[in-house]
Scaffold this motif. Structure first.
Motif, PDB file in Angstrom:
ATOM      1  N   ASP A   2       0.828  -1.342  -0.382  1.00  0.00           N
ATOM      2  CA  ASP A   2      -0.052  -0.423   0.360  1.00  0.00           C
ATOM      3  C   ASP A   2       1.075   1.217   0.329  1.00  0.00           C
ATOM      4  O   ASP A   2       1.348   1.836   1.013  1.00  0.00           O
ATOM      5  CB  ASP A   2      -0.634   0.121   1.066  1.00  0.00           C
ATOM      6  CG  ASP A   2      -1.505   1.377   1.317  1.00  0.00           C
ATOM      7  OD1 ASP A   2      -1.892   1.774   0.355  1.00  0.00           O
ATOM      8  OD2 ASP A   2      -2.600   1.026   2.173  1.00  0.00           O
ATOM      9  N   LYS A   3       1.285   1.719  -0.870  1.00  0.00           N
ATOM     10  CA  LYS A   3       2.242   2.753  -1.254  1.00  0.00           C
ATOM     11  C   LYS A   3       1.913   4.231  -0.475  1.00  0.00           C
ATOM     12  O   LYS A   3       2.279   5.217   0.059  1.00  0.00           O
ATOM     13  CB  LYS A   3       1.772   3.445  -2.755  1.00  0.00           C
ATOM     14  CG  LYS A   3       2.901   2.512  -3.385  1.00  0.00           C
ATOM     15  CD  LYS A   3       4.049   2.515  -4.704  1.00  0.00           C
ATOM     16  CE  LYS A   3       2.665   3.697  -5.801  1.00  0.00           C
ATOM     17  NZ  LYS A   3       3.580   4.281  -6.697  1.00  0.00           N
ATOM     18  N   ASP A   4       0.375   4.580  -0.347  1.00  0.00           N
ATOM     19  CA  ASP A   4      -1.135   5.731   0.307  1.00  0.00           C
ATOM     20  C   ASP A   4       0.075   5.752   1.799  1.00  0.00           C
ATOM     21  O   ASP A   4       0.125   6.502   2.401  1.00  0.00           O
ATOM     22  CB  ASP A   4      -2.650   5.361   0.490  1.00  0.00           C
ATOM     23  CG  ASP A   4      -2.942   5.770  -0.697  1.00  0.00           C
ATOM     24  OD1 ASP A   4      -2.134   6.361  -1.804  1.00  0.00           O
ATOM     25  OD2 ASP A   4      -3.483   5.053  -2.177  1.00  0.00           O
ATOM     26  N   ALA A   5      -0.125   4.106   2.216  1.00  0.00           N
ATOM     27  CA  ALA A   5       0.728   4.011   3.760  1.00  0.00           C
ATOM     28  C   ALA A   5       1.555   3.910   3.859  1.00  0.00           C
ATOM     29  O   ALA A   5       2.122   4.889   5.212  1.00  0.00           O
ATOM     30  CB  ALA A   5      -0.360   2.759   4.539  1.00  0.00           C
ATOM     31  N   LEU A   7       3.404   6.258   2.431  1.00  0.00           N
ATOM     32  CA  LEU A   7       3.726   7.218   1.873  1.00  0.00           C
ATOM     33  C   LEU A   7       3.449   8.691   3.197  1.00  0.00           C
ATOM     34  O   LEU A   7       4.170   9.363   3.861  1.00  0.00           O
ATOM     35  CB  LEU A   7       2.863   8.606   0.929  1.00  0.00           C
ATOM     36  CG  LEU A   7       2.744   9.511   0.994  1.00  0.00           C
ATOM     37  CD1 LEU A   7       4.287  10.591   0.620  1.00  0.00           C
ATOM     38  CD2 LEU A   7       2.000  10.048   0.183  1.00  0.00           C
ATOM     39  N   THR A   8       2.580   8.294   4.321  1.00  0.00           N
ATOM     40  CA  THR A   8       1.693   8.523   5.075  1.00  0.00           C
ATOM     41  C   THR A   8       2.895   7.923   6.683  1.00  0.00           C
ATOM     42  O   THR A   8       3.901   9.001   7.338  1.00  0.00           O
ATOM     43  CB  THR A   8       0.754   8.128   5.891  1.00  0.00           C
ATOM     44  OG1 THR A   8      -0.724   8.075   4.961  1.00  0.00           O
ATOM     45  CG2 THR A   8       0.206   8.312   7.227  1.00  0.00           C
ATOM     46  N   ARG A   9       3.826   6.954   6.557  1.00  0.00           N
ATOM     47  CA  ARG A   9       4.444   6.545   7.144  1.00  0.00           C
ATOM     48  C   ARG A   9       6.361   7.311   6.888  1.00  0.00           C
ATOM     49  O   ARG A   9       6.272   7.708   7.765  1.00  0.00           O
ATOM     50  CB  ARG A   9       5.391   4.618   6.846  1.00  0.00           C
ATOM     51  CG  ARG A   9       5.598   4.465   7.959  1.00  0.00           C
ATOM     52  CD  ARG A   9       5.847   4.008   9.133  1.00  0.00           C
ATOM     53  NE  ARG A   9       6.896   3.789   9.704  1.00  0.00           N
ATOM     54  CZ  ARG A   9       7.894   3.757  10.536  1.00  0.00           C
ATOM     55  NH1 ARG A   9       8.007   5.399  10.624  1.00  0.00           N
ATOM     56  NH2 ARG A   9       8.710   3.593  11.143  1.00  0.00           N
ATOM     57  N   ILE A  11       5.817   9.878   6.096  1.00  0.00           N
ATOM     58  CA  ILE A  11       5.866  11.831   6.473  1.00  0.00           C
ATOM     59  C   ILE A  11       6.173  12.123   8.124  1.00  0.00           C
ATOM     60  O   ILE A  11       6.389  12.154   8.416  1.00  0.00           O
ATOM     61  CB  ILE A  11       4.056  12.569   5.814  1.00  0.00           C
ATOM     62  CG1 ILE A  11       4.201  12.413   4.014  1.00  0.00           C
ATOM     63  CG2 ILE A  11       4.257  13.365   7.152  1.00  0.00           C
ATOM     64  CD1 ILE A  11       3.068  12.893   3.902  1.00  0.00           C
ATOM     65  N   SER A  12       5.429  10.795   8.330  1.00  0.00           N
ATOM     66  CA  SER A  12       5.643  10.638  10.032  1.00  0.00           C
ATOM     67  C   SER A  12       6.571  10.759  10.015  1.00  0.00           C
ATOM     68  O   SER A  12       6.873  11.735  11.614  1.00  0.00           O
ATOM     69  CB  SER A  12       4.558   9.411  10.592  1.00  0.00           C
ATOM     70  OG  SER A  12       4.566   9.053  11.129  1.00  0.00           O
ATOM     71  N   GLU A  15       8.314  14.191  10.338  1.00  0.00           N
ATOM     72  CA  GLU A  15       8.080  14.385  11.039  1.00  0.00           C
ATOM     73  C   GLU A  15       8.530  14.473  12.186  1.00  0.00           C
ATOM     74  O   GLU A  15       9.106  15.350  12.666  1.00  0.00           O
ATOM     75  CB  GLU A  15       6.435  14.494  11.378  1.00  0.00           C
ATOM     76  CG  GLU A  15       5.454  15.115  10.064  1.00  0.00           C
ATOM     77  CD  GLU A  15       4.235  14.949  10.342  1.00  0.00           C
ATOM     78  OE1 GLU A  15       3.181  15.508   9.380  1.00  0.00           O
ATOM     79  OE2 GLU A  15       3.955  14.569  10.883  1.00  0.00           O
ATOM     80  N   ARG A  72       4.366  15.652   1.168  1.00  0.00           N
ATOM     81  CA  ARG A  72       3.433  16.244   1.380  1.00  0.00           C
ATOM     82  C   ARG A  72       2.496  16.437   0.433  1.00  0.00           C
ATOM     83  O   ARG A  72       1.036  16.551   0.042  1.00  0.00           O
ATOM     84  CB  ARG A  72       3.307  17.714   2.658  1.00  0.00           C
ATOM     85  CG  ARG A  72       3.168  17.122   3.873  1.00  0.00           C
ATOM     86  CD  ARG A  72       3.159  18.218   4.703  1.00  0.00           C
ATOM     87  NE  ARG A  72       3.370  17.715   6.360  1.00  0.00           N
ATOM     88  CZ  ARG A  72       4.298  18.809   7.083  1.00  0.00           C
ATOM     89  NH1 ARG A  72       4.363  19.917   6.663  1.00  0.00           N
ATOM     90  NH2 ARG A  72       4.058  17.802   8.493  1.00  0.00           N
TER      91      ARG A  72
END
Length: 159
Positions: A2-5, A7-9, A11-12, A15, A72
């Motif tokens: 899952d590339k969306d997940a 990408l979220t990881r 970014i996290s 951060e 982002r």
């Protein structure tokens, strides 16, 4: 995968890294400007050294902030097995011994490694030697990475 997940990881993680660098810069700055670190002779350099550290941490925080902005704003592309590799591709390589590695072609933060599920994924950029070698390739193609002379990797999957 899952590339969306993913990408979220990414970014996290960026951060978290950004917050850590900012805190380190603040701590080093406080050390550099603390009254006990005012030099009383030419050999008392703790304040000066701490100021260099503070600047280094601040510079790194700025780099991470730019990477965060880039990720982002990133629009993930979908790839098929016949798609040429370009930015946002998640690529699986296999070496001659059957070792596999996952790479995400991102806009920044090259070299960032993170655990994702049971796999380790490394972020690379198109400007890196590996990124340049992969651009435009497809599943089944072989790539040789600069500095890894004589070692070829097969592109096993692209997502």
């Amino acid at each position: 995968m899952d590339k969306d997940a993913l990408l979220t990881r990414i970014i996290s993680r960026l951060e978290d890294d950004y917050a850590a660098q900012l805190q380190a810069a603040k701590t080093a700055h406080a050390t550099a400007t603390h009254e006990e670190n005012i030099p009383d002779n030419k050999y008392a350099t703790l304040g000066l050294e701490a100021s260099y550290l503070a600047q280094g941490y601040a510079n790194r925080a700025q780099e991470i902030r730019h990477a965060l902005q880039a990720f982002r704003q990133l629009t993930l592309q979908r790839f098929s097995e016949n798609s040429p590799i370009r930015q946002t591709a998640l690529v699986q390589l296999e070496d001659e011994e059957g070792q596999r590695r996952w790479l995400f072609l991102g806009p920044a933060a090259g070299g960032l490694r993170l655990s994702f599920g049971k796999r380790e994924v490394m972020v690379i950029t198109p400007a890196s030697p590996l990124g340049k070698a992969l651009l435009g390739k497809q599943c089944g193609d072989l790539v040789e990475i600069a500095g890894d002379v004589g070692r070829e990797y097969e592109i096993v999957s692209i997502a």
